[in-house]
Design a protein around this motif. Structure first.
Motif, PDB file in Angstrom:
ATOM      1  N   ARG A 442      13.024  69.985  35.701  1.00 14.62           N
ATOM      2  CA  ARG A 442      14.394  69.708  36.141  1.00 14.62           C
ATOM      3  C   ARG A 442      14.404  69.161  37.562  1.00 14.62           C
ATOM      4  NH1 ARG A 442      19.705  72.626  35.629  1.00 14.62           N
ATOM      5  NH2 ARG A 442      20.266  70.427  35.739  1.00 14.62           N
ATOM      6  N   ALA A 443      13.548  69.715  38.394  1.00 16.15           N
ATOM      7  CA  ALA A 443      13.509  69.288  39.794  1.00 16.15           C
ATOM      8  C   ALA A 443      12.930  67.887  39.925  1.00 16.15           C
ATOM      9  CB  ALA A 443      12.690  70.276  40.615  1.00 16.15           C
ATOM     10  N   LYS A 485      18.894  71.306  29.293  1.00 10.22           N
ATOM     11  CA  LYS A 485      19.300  70.731  30.576  1.00 10.22           C
ATOM     12  C   LYS A 485      18.170  69.915  31.200  1.00 10.22           C
ATOM     13  CE  LYS A 485      23.183  73.215  32.292  1.00 10.22           C
ATOM     14  NZ  LYS A 485      23.757  71.926  32.628  1.00 10.22           N
ATOM     15  N   ALA A 486      16.937  70.447  31.123  1.00  5.77           N
ATOM     16  CA  ALA A 486      15.802  69.716  31.671  1.00  5.77           C
ATOM     17  C   ALA A 486      15.605  68.393  30.937  1.00  5.77           C
ATOM     18  CB  ALA A 486      14.542  70.575  31.581  1.00  5.77           C
ATOM     19  N   TYR A 487      15.770  68.413  29.604  1.00  4.45           N
ATOM     20  CA  TYR A 487      15.576  67.165  28.857  1.00  4.45           C
ATOM     21  C   TYR A 487      16.719  66.183  29.117  1.00  4.45           C
ATOM     22  CZ  TYR A 487      13.775  64.007  25.378  1.00  4.45           C
ATOM     23  OH  TYR A 487      13.231  62.905  24.768  1.00  4.45           O
ATOM     24  N   ALA A 552      15.896  77.186  43.564  1.00  2.00           N
ATOM     25  CA  ALA A 552      17.300  77.407  43.250  1.00  2.00           C
ATOM     26  C   ALA A 552      18.037  76.101  42.986  1.00  2.00           C
ATOM     27  CB  ALA A 552      17.976  78.163  44.405  1.00  2.00           C
ATOM     28  N   ASP A 553      17.522  74.991  43.539  1.00  2.00           N
ATOM     29  CA  ASP A 553      18.183  73.718  43.318  1.00  2.00           C
ATOM     30  C   ASP A 553      17.750  73.075  42.014  1.00  2.00           C
ATOM     31  OD1 ASP A 553      15.590  73.365  44.162  1.00  2.00           O
ATOM     32  OD2 ASP A 553      16.010  71.422  45.110  1.00  2.00           O
ATOM     33  N   ALA A 554      16.805  73.705  41.340  1.00  2.00           N
ATOM     34  CA  ALA A 554      16.221  73.057  40.171  1.00  2.00           C
ATOM     35  C   ALA A 554      16.864  73.472  38.872  1.00  2.00           C
ATOM     36  CB  ALA A 554      14.724  73.345  40.114  1.00  2.00           C
TER      37      ALA A 554
END
Length: 646
Positions: A442-443, A485-487, A552-554
């Motif tokens: 995600r990051a 969400k990551a995808y 936390a931002d990821a």
């Protein structure tokens, strides 16, 4: 004349005979001294009590509903019994080693030929063997080899094992055979019941083991070598299972790991055919490959952990500090100790393994997987306040270890050579490493290894379809949301670069479809009830920000976690058993070979275990992109226990 001190106040000793053990201390030791034969202390219950009597003293297998009636149940046909026994030998025994196959084989063969005369303790062991054998098979194997669906067989034999344990009055048992049956039962249900139920049941088994003195080495109690070694095997399997289950509950894993002068020693690396009842002494530990190799490596790793915990206690530290938030100097010391145990494993065991042999290959992969788990824990990303504060070298190091864990676990679940051991891998899924991989994706959606990593994630979902369809477990739902969400972030990043996203992987389509089906069903329920509920405002569990996390931002969750329910794993008919007739008394085989506990003493407080708890909790997360999820919240979802409604 001056009187001698009264030594009986602190006296403790073990009463044993015919596979039964009772540790007595203090006042009770004085009572036993008054008996003409100390073994009389074992003889206050009969194996041949009537079914009605056994039921009357039954508390429903650890405080369930009404006791189940005992009726007649058929064992499988003799040929099926022997088939299940062979599956157990091939799939379960090499990874547990708590029964002695050469000794047990003729007893199983005799029991299969004459079900009517099986003692209650041995019947419990037989049903637990059936359940464990079926547990290791997949759906196709059950249909092809046993002719029935896996769910049907597993439900039948788990229920039968519960009833058999109750009938053997396991809660007050001093029979090693009944304890073996209970432990195999726990192994069979550990992926069915939620972690806290399994941990509590494991605690029951440990209390029973304590009452039999298993925490003290048989050599200090004057026990014969064979019994001493079998007690060691049973005790340490129970302890390692307790440690792992505690970890899944979010508890300190090694809280009561203690090895003293009188503590039970680790089992010796020997083949089963090097052990036999009546042996005068134990042979020296084998320097060659044995059928005990997998278990031997497990206890080598446990010894490493025990040494670390002991050292931390000497320094006034908690056992939990061995893997988290270690200071720089401590981490260096731990890394050095780890290199030492890694060298021991490689030089003592792994270099002799033949990867063409399934058990050897499993040992190699699991050993290196376990070492990577230690590496990950000692460098856990939660050690850093945020991803920005994490040194680049540390970030890369943890990423590489996490990828290795994902690759190795996929291999354990998909390699054809390891098919009969696949059941064992599921219990050792390293969720934190998997979450860290998704966090990182995600990051940095377009990182160099992203495509390869998504292929590994796809293999993970292919190997573990329950991660999509089993919404009983909050961790499955939460990880699924994170994965989607990551995808989605990857697809958006590719489009921003004017790049065409590849075809959507099947597991992503399944996750999206399942989420949509769940959403539609939820809307239908809300429409039917005439109100639209806000899960957060209605008091459902909210994902709280419990402090900073390394990335936390990821990671942010935007969907609402649906209500999840654990269905009761019950059967429509209560299992029953072949009555134990007086024919046992006329057949000395069971008594001579230690399989008859007709003289076993048990307390009157029996249980007819029913651990079919129902979970009816909702897990809500705010529907926005500012809600962060901490490592503590992941721990909660992983360990979330069933709540029994009042």
């Amino acid at each position: 004349m001056e009187s001698e001190p009264n030594e009986c106040i602190n006296k403790s000793f073990l009463i044993h005979g015919q596979g039964r053990f009772k540790m007595v201390d203090n006042l009770y030791a004085r009572v036993v001294e008054e008996l003409h034969n100390p073994e009389d202390a074992l003889d206050y219950s009969s194996n041949d009590a009537s079914d009605m009597e056994a039921s009357d003293h039954d508390l429903s297998f650890v405080l369930s509903s009404q006791p189940k009636s005992i009726t007649r149940t058929r064992h499988p046909p003799p040929e099926r019994i022997l088939q299940l026994w062979q599956i157990f030998i091939e799939n379960v025994d090499p990874l547990t080693k708590i029964v002695h196959v050469p000794t047990l084989r003729p007893a199983i063969q005799k029991a299969a030929s004459n079900i009517a005369t099986i003692p209650r303790s041995f019947e419990a062991l037989m049903f637990s063997i059936y359940a464990a054998a079926v547990m290791t098979l997949n759906e196709d194997e059950c249909n092809q080899r046993l002719g029935e669906p896996r769910k049907t067989l597993l439900s039948r034999y788990i229920a039968a094992t519960k009833a058999a344990l109750s009938r053997a009055k396991f809660m007050g048992t001093i029979s090693l055979i009944v304890l073996q049956a209970l432990v195999l039962y726990i192994v069979s249900v550990r992926d069915i019941y939620e972690p806290r139920a399994v941990w509590s049941l494991t605690g029951v088994a440990l209390r029973i083991a304590h009452s039999m003195g298993l925490e003290r080495d048989g050599s200090t109690l004057g026990l014969p070598p064979f019994e001493t070694e079998m007690r060691r095997r049973l005790w340490w399997l129970l302890k390692t299972h307790d440690f792992r289950t505690a970890e899944l509950c979010g508890l300190v894993k090694l809280r009561d790991l203690y090895v003293g002068d009188e503590s039970t020693k680790y089992p010796i690396n020997l083949n089963d055919d090097q052990l036999y009842p009546g042996m005068p002494s134990l042979v020296a530990e084998s320097n060659t490959m044995t059928d005990f190799i997998f278990v031997a490596v497990r206890y080598e790793l446990l010894n490493f952990a025990a040494c670390r915990v002991t050292k931390f206690r000497q320094q006034g530290k908690s056992a939990s500090q061995w893997d988290l938030h270690a200071s720089g100097s401590d981490k260096v010391e731990i890394d050095e100790a780890f290199r030492e145990v890694e060298e021991v494993l490689e030089t003592k065991y792994l270099r002799y393994c033949d990867p063409s042999q399934p058990l050897h290959l499993l040992t190699m992969v699991m050993a290196r997987f376990a070492m990577n788990v230690i590496r990950f824990l000692t460098h856990h990303p939660r050690r850093w306040a945020s991803i920005e504060q994490t040194p680049l070298s540390e970030r890369q190091w943890v990423w590489e270890v996490s990828i290795k864990l994902l690759e190795q676990h996929n291999m354990l679940q998909s390699n054809p050579q390891l098919k009969r051991f696949t059941w064992h891998a599921a219990y050792f899924q390293q969720w934190h490493a998997f979450i860290h991989v998704l966090d990182t994706l995600r990051a940095n959606p377009l990182m160099a290894d992203a495509e390869k990593t998504w292929q590994l994630i796809g293999q993970k979902y292919e190997n573990t379809p329950d991660m999509v369809v089993d919404t009983k477990k909050p961790i499955h739902i939460a990880v699924g949301i994170l994965c989607l969400k990551a995808y989605s972030d990857r697809e958006a990043a590719l489009l921003n670069k004017n790049m065409c996203p590849p075809p959507t992987p099947e597991f992503v389509l399944q996750l999206r479809q399942h989420r949509e089906i769940t959403r539609v069903k939820r809307q239908a329920r809300e429409a039917k009830s005439g109100r639209s509920e806000d899960p957060v405002s209605n008091g459902q569990t909210k994902a709280l920000d419990m402090g900073p996390r390394p990335d936390a931002d990821a990671i942010h969750l935007s969907n609402t976690l649906e209500a999840t329910y654990l269905q009761q794993h019950t059967t429509s008919h209560s299992p029953s058993f072949t009555p134990t007739s007086n024919a046992i008394e006329g057949d000395p085989y069971w008594l001579i070979n230690g399989f008859d506990d007709s003289q076993v003493g048990n307390s009157d407080d029996m249980t007819n275990m029913d651990l079919d708890f129902m979970l009816a909790q909702n897990y809500g997360v705010e529907n926005n992109d500012t809600q962060t999820v901490t490592w503590e919240q992941w721990d909660t979802w992983l360990a979330d226990s069933n709540l029994i409604p009042p």
